[in-house]
Design a protein around this motif. Structure first.
Motif, short mmCIF file in Angstrom:
data_model
loop_
_atom_site.label_atom_id
_atom_site.label_comp_id
_atom_site.label_asym_id
_atom_site.label_seq_id
_atom_site.Cartn_x
_atom_site.Cartn_y
_atom_site.Cartn_z
N ASN A 78 10.02 5.70 12.50
CA ASN A 78 10.70 4.64 11.77
C ASN A 78 10.30 4.59 10.30
OD1 ASN A 78 11.78 3.98 14.25
ND2 ASN A 78 10.40 2.26 14.59
N ASN A 79 9.87 5.75 9.77
CA ASN A 79 9.40 5.83 8.38
C ASN A 79 8.24 4.86 8.12
OD1 ASN A 79 9.55 7.17 5.90
ND2 ASN A 79 10.65 5.45 4.96
N GLU A 80 7.49 4.52 9.17
CA GLU A 80 6.36 3.61 9.05
C GLU A 80 5.05 4.26 9.50
OE1 GLU A 80 7.12 -0.67 10.23
OE2 GLU A 80 8.77 0.31 11.26
N ASN A 81 5.06 5.58 9.64
CA ASN A 81 3.85 6.29 10.08
C ASN A 81 3.39 5.83 11.45
OD1 ASN A 81 3.70 7.69 7.53
ND2 ASN A 81 2.88 5.80 6.68
N LEU A 82 4.32 5.56 12.34
CA LEU A 82 3.97 5.18 13.69
C LEU A 82 3.72 6.44 14.50
CD1 LEU A 82 6.73 2.46 14.30
CD2 LEU A 82 4.52 2.23 13.16
N CYS A 83 2.60 6.50 15.20
CA CYS A 83 2.21 7.71 15.93
C CYS A 83 2.72 7.68 17.36
CB CYS A 83 0.69 7.87 15.93
SG CYS A 83 0.00 8.27 14.31
N GLY A 84 3.33 8.78 17.78
CA GLY A 84 3.78 8.91 19.16
C GLY A 84 2.70 9.50 20.04
N PHE A 103 0.88 -1.17 0.00
CA PHE A 103 0.00 0.00 0.00
C PHE A 103 0.91 1.22 0.00
CE2 PHE A 103 -2.72 -3.29 1.64
CZ PHE A 103 -3.97 -2.98 1.14
N ALA A 104 1.24 1.69 -1.19
CA ALA A 104 2.28 2.70 -1.32
C ALA A 104 1.96 3.96 -0.54
CB ALA A 104 2.48 3.04 -2.79
N SER A 105 0.69 4.32 -0.45
CA SER A 105 0.34 5.56 0.23
C SER A 105 0.57 5.49 1.72
CB SER A 105 -1.13 5.90 -0.03
OG SER A 105 -1.98 4.92 0.52
N HIS A 106 0.89 4.32 2.25
CA HIS A 106 1.04 4.16 3.68
C HIS A 106 2.48 3.92 4.11
CE1 HIS A 106 -3.27 4.12 4.11
NE2 HIS A 106 -3.36 3.14 3.23
N VAL A 107 3.46 4.19 3.24
CA VAL A 107 4.83 3.88 3.62
C VAL A 107 5.72 5.10 3.67
CG1 VAL A 107 4.70 1.53 2.76
CG2 VAL A 107 5.45 3.35 1.21
N CYS A 108 5.19 6.29 3.55
CA CYS A 108 6.00 7.48 3.68
C CYS A 108 5.45 8.32 4.82
CB CYS A 108 6.01 8.28 2.38
SG CYS A 108 4.39 8.81 1.83
N ALA A 109 6.26 9.28 5.25
CA ALA A 109 5.86 10.11 6.38
C ALA A 109 4.58 10.88 6.07
CB ALA A 109 6.99 11.07 6.73
N ILE A 110 3.82 11.18 7.11
CA ILE A 110 2.58 11.93 6.93
C ILE A 110 2.89 13.39 6.63
CG2 ILE A 110 0.51 12.77 8.09
CD1 ILE A 110 0.34 10.17 9.57
N ASN A 111 2.41 13.86 5.51
CA ASN A 111 2.51 15.27 5.16
C ASN A 111 1.10 15.84 5.22
OD1 ASN A 111 5.37 15.33 4.46
ND2 ASN A 111 4.79 14.07 2.70
N LEU A 112 0.96 16.98 5.85
CA LEU A 112 -0.38 17.52 6.07
C LEU A 112 -0.45 19.00 5.76
CD1 LEU A 112 -3.30 17.14 7.18
CD2 LEU A 112 -2.40 17.77 9.42
N ASP A 113 -1.36 19.35 4.89
CA ASP A 113 -1.73 20.74 4.65
C ASP A 113 -3.17 20.89 5.15
OD1 ASP A 113 -2.58 23.21 3.74
OD2 ASP A 113 -1.90 22.92 1.67
N VAL A 114 -3.35 21.58 6.26
CA VAL A 114 -4.67 21.64 6.90
C VAL A 114 -5.68 22.45 6.10
CG1 VAL A 114 -3.77 21.30 9.24
CG2 VAL A 114 -4.01 23.63 8.33
N ASN A 115 -5.22 23.11 5.04
CA ASN A 115 -6.13 23.87 4.19
C ASN A 115 -6.44 23.15 2.88
OD1 ASN A 115 -6.42 26.29 5.84
ND2 ASN A 115 -4.24 26.61 5.42
N ASP A 116 -5.98 21.92 2.76
CA ASP A 116 -6.21 21.14 1.56
C ASP A 116 -6.96 19.87 1.91
OD1 ASP A 116 -5.02 18.76 -0.33
OD2 ASP A 116 -5.31 20.63 -1.45
N GLN A 117 -8.16 19.71 1.35
CA GLN A 117 -9.03 18.60 1.72
C GLN A 117 -8.39 17.25 1.40
OE1 GLN A 117 -12.91 18.83 -0.07
NE2 GLN A 117 -13.76 17.23 1.22
N GLN A 118 -7.77 17.13 0.22
CA GLN A 118 -7.19 15.85 -0.15
C GLN A 118 -6.00 15.51 0.73
OE1 GLN A 118 -8.63 13.73 -2.40
NE2 GLN A 118 -7.22 12.31 -1.40
N SER A 119 -5.24 16.52 1.11
CA SER A 119 -4.11 16.29 2.00
C SER A 119 -4.57 15.75 3.35
CB SER A 119 -3.33 17.60 2.22
OG SER A 119 -2.29 17.42 3.16
#
Length: 464
Positions: free
Chosen positions: A362-368, A19-35
């Motif tokens: 760990n580049n696995e989108n693990l949440c602290g 699942f390619a979309s789930h293997v990189c760090a979370i990038n977030l633009d709070v003003n962009d719905q798709q983000s």
């Protein structure tokens, strides 16, 4: 805490699926719905890698702490509501109904030794499903029935609910005399009961529930669990001297979700009654949440600093769930009372940006645990749940009137058994069989995890 042995290997297997979309760090633009949707998808996927319940004969059950299942499903419901992504809906549907009981009140036999707050969270999950028009199961109790069952049980002294023998009223934290918290009447149990009553009043448009909500609110202020001048919400009172009605003076430990339960309940009471006093109460409590927990030293990020400062939240397991629940309730408050949206949204956006930076482990989108300062290496199921919750909450910017929680007056399904929670069973409780269709709905989890037999075991639960 990571799962060990085969369970741990199963989780790793899930994480390396393509699942390619789930293997990189979370990038977030709070003003962009798709983000935001992408960030929510990533955080929720991480959250669900921890869940293995629907591959067993007891779906929805989480042994570490039974109420965590309710928090997990609440996060899934909020994610679906915010994004229209149905990926996890069948997991939620199967698990939430299965954790109900023959009496329709979330008191299953395998949940021995639970607290009133544990049961209450399942009731809140059920009423949330009803408000969001989450489809009922083809058979069995409706979500509204299950919410009513919890309410009926908690208002009934015989159900070890509302109790006037100590402090003149209120719910005890625990239901059983042998439990250490039995003498305590805590804010989250009573605030949650207040919220559930208010939300049933709103959903069913029935005054009887509102009367109960008023009763809980008045009692809470009378014993200073809630100060209706300063808007401080204490943690608990117990039998003793020094306070009103034979109660001890309150324990003033601060937790986000204590404030959140009362703020949400007040918002629904305003929605139902249109009485200005409830708007004033809601506004006072919302302001108190931000002044108490969104501190400048943390960049304005919502923080349960009582335990985060010493990393106790991670050790105690329950703590990381509190702020996730609170931000979800704040988002709903802004939908219920649109004039508060501009007050709430900017605070949620700040917290969402911080949470995105913390969910890069760990580049696995693990949440602290901490939503400030980046990933803190405190990955856990509970942190993942709150990470998902804040991403759903910040979708508030793009949610309009059509996303507002419904009532029976605005299209909600009022089918229910108002006597749920009072039904009696004869003989021992039996588990409803899990059908082939049910198991298929577990999707990838069923394919990975080995079915676990839980009948006959006694589980000890950690209480929030």
């Amino acid at each position: 805490m990571r799962f060990k042995g085969a369970g741990h290997m199963a989780i790793l297997a899930l994480r390396i699926l393509p699942f390619a979309s789930h293997v990189c760090a979370i990038n977030l633009d709070v003003n962009d719905q798709q983000s935001i949707k992408d960030a929510g998808s990533t955080a929720t996927y991480n959250m669900m890698t921890w869940y293995k319940g629907n591959g067993t004969d007891n779906p929805g059950f989480i042994s570490r702490s039974w109420w965590t299942g309710a928090a997990l499903f609440l996060a899934c419901l909020n994610y679906w509501h915010a994004t229209n992504d149905t990926t996890y809906n069948e997991d939620v549907s199967i698990g939430m109904q299965h954790q109900g009981s023959p009496t329709g009140d979330y008191m299953p036999s395998w949940a021995s030794g639970i607290g009133n707050d544990d049961q209450m969270f399942w009731g809140l999950a059920a009423i949330t499903a009803a408000e969001y028009k989450f489809p009922n199961r083809p058979t069995g109790d409706t979500w509204l029935t299950l919410a009513e069952g919890v309410f009926n049980d908690q208002k009934d002294p015989d159900g070890k609910g509302w109790d006037t023998t100590v402090c003149g009223g209120g719910l005890r934290w625990q239901k059983e005399l042998w439990q250490s918290g039995y003498t305590m009447k805590n804010a989250v149990s009573n605030g949650g009961f207040f919220m559930l009553a208010a939300r049933l009043a709103w959903f069913k448009q029935e005054k009887g529930y509102a009367t109960w909500a008023e009763k809980v609110w008045d009692w809470s202020t009378s014993v200073n669990l809630v100060n209706d001048t300063t808007w401080e919400v204490a943690d608990s009172v117990r039998q003793g001297t020094g306070g009103p009605d034979g109660c001890s003076l309150p324990d003033h430990t601060r937790w986000t979700y204590n404030y959140g339960t009362y703020a949400s309940g007040a918002a629904y009471m305003y929605a139902y009654t249109n009485e200005n006093k409830w708007l004033e109460i809601t506004t006072g409590l919302v302001d108190a949440i931000f002044t108490t927990f969104a501190l400048p030293e943390h960049g304005g990020v919502i923080t349960d600093w009582t335990c985060e400062a010493s990393s106790r939240c991670y050790v105690d397991a329950n703590g990381p769930l509190f702020k996730g629940l609170t931000v979800s309730w704040l988002s709903d408050i802004a939908l219920i009372i649109p004039e508060l949206k501009e007050k709430i949204l900017p605070k949620l956006q700040v917290s969402a940006k911080g949470a995105a930076n913390s969910c890069t482990g760990n580049n696995e989108n693990l949440c602290g645990n901490h939503w400030y300062g980046g990933y803190d290496e405190q990955n856990s199921m509970e942190n993942a749940i709150s990470g998902s919750q804040i991403m759903s909450a910040v979708m508030l910017k793009f949610l309009g009137d059509s996303s507002k929680p419904v009532s029976t007056a605005t299209g909600g399904n009022g089918s229910s058994d108002p006597n749920s929670g009072t039904r009696k069973t004869s003989g021992p409780e039996t588990l409803a069989p899990i059908t082939t269709a049910d198991k298929a709905g577990a999707g990838i989890l069923t394919a990975v995890f080995v079915c676990l037999t839980v009948g006959g075991l006694v589980f000890l639960f950690m209480n929030p």
